[in-house]
Design a protein around this motif. Structure first.
Motif, PDB file in Angstrom:
ATOM      1  N   GLU A 173      33.638   0.453  38.496  1.00 15.95           N
ATOM      2  CA  GLU A 173      33.993   1.474  39.409  1.00 15.95           C
ATOM      3  C   GLU A 173      32.632   1.749  40.143  1.00 15.95           C
ATOM      4  N   ILE A 174      31.617   1.610  39.571  1.00 11.44           N
ATOM      5  CA  ILE A 174      30.321   1.802  40.476  1.00 11.44           C
ATOM      6  C   ILE A 174      30.349   1.053  41.794  1.00 11.44           C
ATOM      7  N   ILE A 175      30.512  -0.489  41.552  1.00  8.59           N
ATOM      8  CA  ILE A 175      30.826  -1.366  42.508  1.00  8.59           C
ATOM      9  C   ILE A 175      31.747  -1.089  43.616  1.00  8.59           C
ATOM     10  N   GLU A 176      32.991  -0.815  43.128  1.00  9.45           N
ATOM     11  CA  GLU A 176      34.245  -0.148  43.878  1.00  9.45           C
ATOM     12  C   GLU A 176      33.879   1.071  44.575  1.00  9.45           C
ATOM     13  N   ALA A 177      32.942   2.088  44.277  1.00  5.70           N
ATOM     14  CA  ALA A 177      32.599   2.891  44.699  1.00  5.70           C
ATOM     15  C   ALA A 177      31.427   2.725  45.759  1.00  5.70           C
ATOM     16  N   VAL A 178      30.795   1.906  45.682  1.00  4.11           N
ATOM     17  CA  VAL A 178      29.786   1.157  46.381  1.00  4.11           C
ATOM     18  C   VAL A 178      30.337   0.549  47.639  1.00  4.11           C
ATOM     19  N   LYS A 179      31.183  -0.218  47.267  1.00  7.84           N
ATOM     20  CA  LYS A 179      31.983  -0.899  48.627  1.00  7.84           C
ATOM     21  C   LYS A 179      32.806  -0.123  49.589  1.00  7.84           C
ATOM     22  N   SER A 180      33.211   1.021  48.862  1.00  7.29           N
ATOM     23  CA  SER A 180      34.195   2.062  49.629  1.00  7.29           C
ATOM     24  C   SER A 180      33.292   3.043  50.555  1.00  7.29           C
ATOM     25  N   GLY A 181      31.977   3.065  50.091  1.00 11.45           N
ATOM     26  CA  GLY A 181      30.915   3.982  50.910  1.00 11.45           C
ATOM     27  C   GLY A 181      31.017   5.182  50.249  1.00 11.45           C
ATOM     28  N   ASN A 182      31.530   5.372  49.129  1.00 12.35           N
ATOM     29  CA  ASN A 182      31.406   6.596  48.342  1.00 12.35           C
ATOM     30  C   ASN A 182      30.194   6.819  47.557  1.00 12.35           C
ATOM     31  N   ARG A 183      29.117   7.131  48.102  1.00 16.49           N
ATOM     32  CA  ARG A 183      27.879   7.230  47.550  1.00 16.49           C
ATOM     33  C   ARG A 183      27.748   8.424  46.321  1.00 16.49           C
ATOM     34  N   HIS A 184      28.510   9.435  46.517  1.00 16.91           N
ATOM     35  CA  HIS A 184      28.547  10.472  45.471  1.00 16.91           C
ATOM     36  C   HIS A 184      29.198  10.350  44.560  1.00 16.91           C
ATOM     37  N   LEU A 185      30.264   9.213  44.634  1.00 19.74           N
ATOM     38  CA  LEU A 185      30.927   8.806  43.246  1.00 19.74           C
ATOM     39  C   LEU A 185      30.051   7.892  42.518  1.00 19.74           C
ATOM     40  N   ALA A 186      29.443   6.954  43.616  1.00 19.96           N
ATOM     41  CA  ALA A 186      28.726   5.970  42.752  1.00 19.96           C
ATOM     42  C   ALA A 186      27.533   6.354  41.940  1.00 19.96           C
ATOM     43  N   CYS A 187      26.765   7.395  42.294  1.00 16.20           N
ATOM     44  CA  CYS A 187      25.930   8.128  41.656  1.00 16.20           C
ATOM     45  C   CYS A 187      26.235   8.695  40.467  1.00 16.20           C
ATOM     46  N   SER A 188      27.372   9.550  40.583  1.00 16.99           N
ATOM     47  CA  SER A 188      27.966  10.385  39.595  1.00 16.99           C
ATOM     48  C   SER A 188      28.416   9.261  38.197  1.00 16.99           C
ATOM     49  N   LEU A 189      29.167   8.209  38.742  1.00 16.05           N
ATOM     50  CA  LEU A 189      29.738   7.291  37.739  1.00 16.05           C
ATOM     51  C   LEU A 189      28.262   6.670  37.256  1.00 16.05           C
ATOM     52  N   MET A 190      27.183   6.488  37.730  1.00 17.15           N
ATOM     53  CA  MET A 190      26.027   5.835  37.118  1.00 17.15           C
ATOM     54  C   MET A 190      25.459   6.934  36.117  1.00 17.15           C
ATOM     55  N   LYS A 191      25.352   8.137  36.486  1.00 16.72           N
ATOM     56  CA  LYS A 191      24.933   9.049  35.349  1.00 16.72           C
ATOM     57  C   LYS A 191      25.820   9.122  34.092  1.00 16.72           C
ATOM     58  N   GLN A 192      27.194   9.347  34.446  1.00 17.55           N
ATOM     59  CA  GLN A 192      28.090   9.627  33.515  1.00 17.55           C
ATOM     60  C   GLN A 192      27.996   8.127  32.434  1.00 17.55           C
ATOM     61  N   HIS A 193      27.973   6.909  33.069  1.00 18.99           N
ATOM     62  CA  HIS A 193      27.779   5.589  32.472  1.00 18.99           C
ATOM     63  C   HIS A 193      26.723   5.740  31.326  1.00 18.99           C
ATOM     64  N   VAL A 194      25.447   6.384  31.578  1.00 17.51           N
ATOM     65  CA  VAL A 194      24.475   6.427  30.618  1.00 17.51           C
ATOM     66  C   VAL A 194      24.830   7.520  29.555  1.00 17.51           C
ATOM     67  N   MET A 195      25.244   8.779  29.877  1.00 15.70           N
ATOM     68  CA  MET A 195      25.434   9.690  28.997  1.00 15.70           C
ATOM     69  C   MET A 195      26.788   9.467  28.170  1.00 15.70           C
ATOM     70  N   ASP A 196      27.684   8.775  28.482  1.00 17.81           N
ATOM     71  CA  ASP A 196      28.800   8.243  27.663  1.00 17.81           C
ATOM     72  C   ASP A 196      28.320   7.369  26.524  1.00 17.81           C
ATOM     73  N   ALA A 197      27.331   6.608  27.024  1.00 16.75           N
ATOM     74  CA  ALA A 197      26.690   5.699  25.971  1.00 16.75           C
ATOM     75  C   ALA A 197      25.721   6.672  24.860  1.00 16.75           C
ATOM     76  N   LEU A 198      25.149   7.624  25.286  1.00 17.71           N
ATOM     77  CA  LEU A 198      24.519   8.632  24.388  1.00 17.71           C
ATOM     78  C   LEU A 198      25.740   9.289  23.441  1.00 17.71           C
ATOM     79  N   LEU A 199      26.650   9.641  24.115  1.00 21.18           N
ATOM     80  CA  LEU A 199      27.831  10.408  23.437  1.00 21.18           C
ATOM     81  C   LEU A 199      28.342   9.625  22.282  1.00 21.18           C
ATOM     82  N   VAL A 200      28.388   8.107  22.591  1.00 23.72           N
ATOM     83  CA  VAL A 200      29.128   7.100  21.608  1.00 23.72           C
ATOM     84  C   VAL A 200      28.111   7.179  20.393  1.00 23.72           C
TER      85      VAL A 200
END
Length: 227
Positions: free
Chosen positions: A179-206
């Motif tokens: 999803e990060i790559i798809e956001a980057v390819k579509s030019g959605n920078r805000h989504l790409a950054c948000s997904l990156m942060k969510q990815h790390v925090m999801d790992a913490l919660l797990v």
């Protein structure tokens, strides 16, 4: 000598990540040198390199140990990692070329191929995962930020190795990268950054959910590294 040091460093890191060396355990130069059939000086240099990343700690007059982390330590590692990774993503997006996007997507495809196997090689998955984030840091081009982020990545690796054995989390991890790559390819920078942060925090919660019954007086028991 450098190649021997690198090999020793790689093996020690793998033994820490997989639990062969457990939290709180001393890493003795003579034991490592015997296992790898090399002299002690390269082992000593490798331990210095790992100490610089925070993967091991040196105690005066006692030796080198695998850190025994508190619940607060783990929270600090992941929350700081999330913030730095989001910033790395933001900086990389300012300069990323189509060719570099293709490089990143190729690494995601390698991760995707691994997770569909019946038995997933978690160490190999982590290798591709690390390469993805290392390449992103290179593109971002902020050396000091990259050093901090890389050290946090190394410190979190033992925890991610444990949690990635959960197939659901493994699939979510690779999905985040897609999803990060798809956001980057579509030019959605805000989504790409948000997904990156969510990815790390999801790992913490797990990890926190998985280890809920293992925390003992604020310390991670050696059970964290088993399996």
């Amino acid at each position: 000598m450098d190649s021997i040091v690198d090999r020793a460093c790689q093996h020690i890191q793998e033994w820490i990540v997989t639990g062969r060396f457990k939290p709180g355990e001393q890493i003795k130069e003579e034991i490592v040198s015997q296992r790898l059939e090399i002299s002690r000086p390269p082992v000593r240099e490798a331990l210095k390199m790992l100490e610089a990343t925070g993967l091991v700690v040196r105690k005066p007059r006692r030796g080198v140990f695998v850190p025994l982390l508190t619940k607060k330590d783990v929270w600090e590692i992941y929350t700081l990692k999330a913030a730095l990774y989001e910033l790395v993503m933001e900086l990389a997006l300012e300069v990323m070329t189509d060719g570099q996007i293709h490089e990143m997507e190729t690494l995601v495809e390698k991760m995707e191929k691994l997770v569909i196997e019946d038995t997933v090689d978690i160490l190999k998955y982590q290798k591709h995962h690390k390469a993805f984030h290392r390449r992103l840091m290179e593109i971002a081009g902020n050396n000091r930020l990259n050093t901090f982020a890389a050290n946090l990545h190394n410190q979190a690796t033992p925890f991610s190795y444990k949690s990635l054995h959960q197939k659901d989390h493994l699939l979510r991890s690779v999905q985040y990268h897609r999803e990060i790559i798809e956001a980057v390819k579509s030019g959605n920078r805000h989504l790409a950054c948000s997904l990156m942060k969510q990815h790390v925090m999801d790992a913490l919660l797990v990890f926190q959910d998985e280890q809920g019954a293992v925390w003992d007086e604020g310390l991670l028991s050696s059970m964290v590294m088993e399996g």
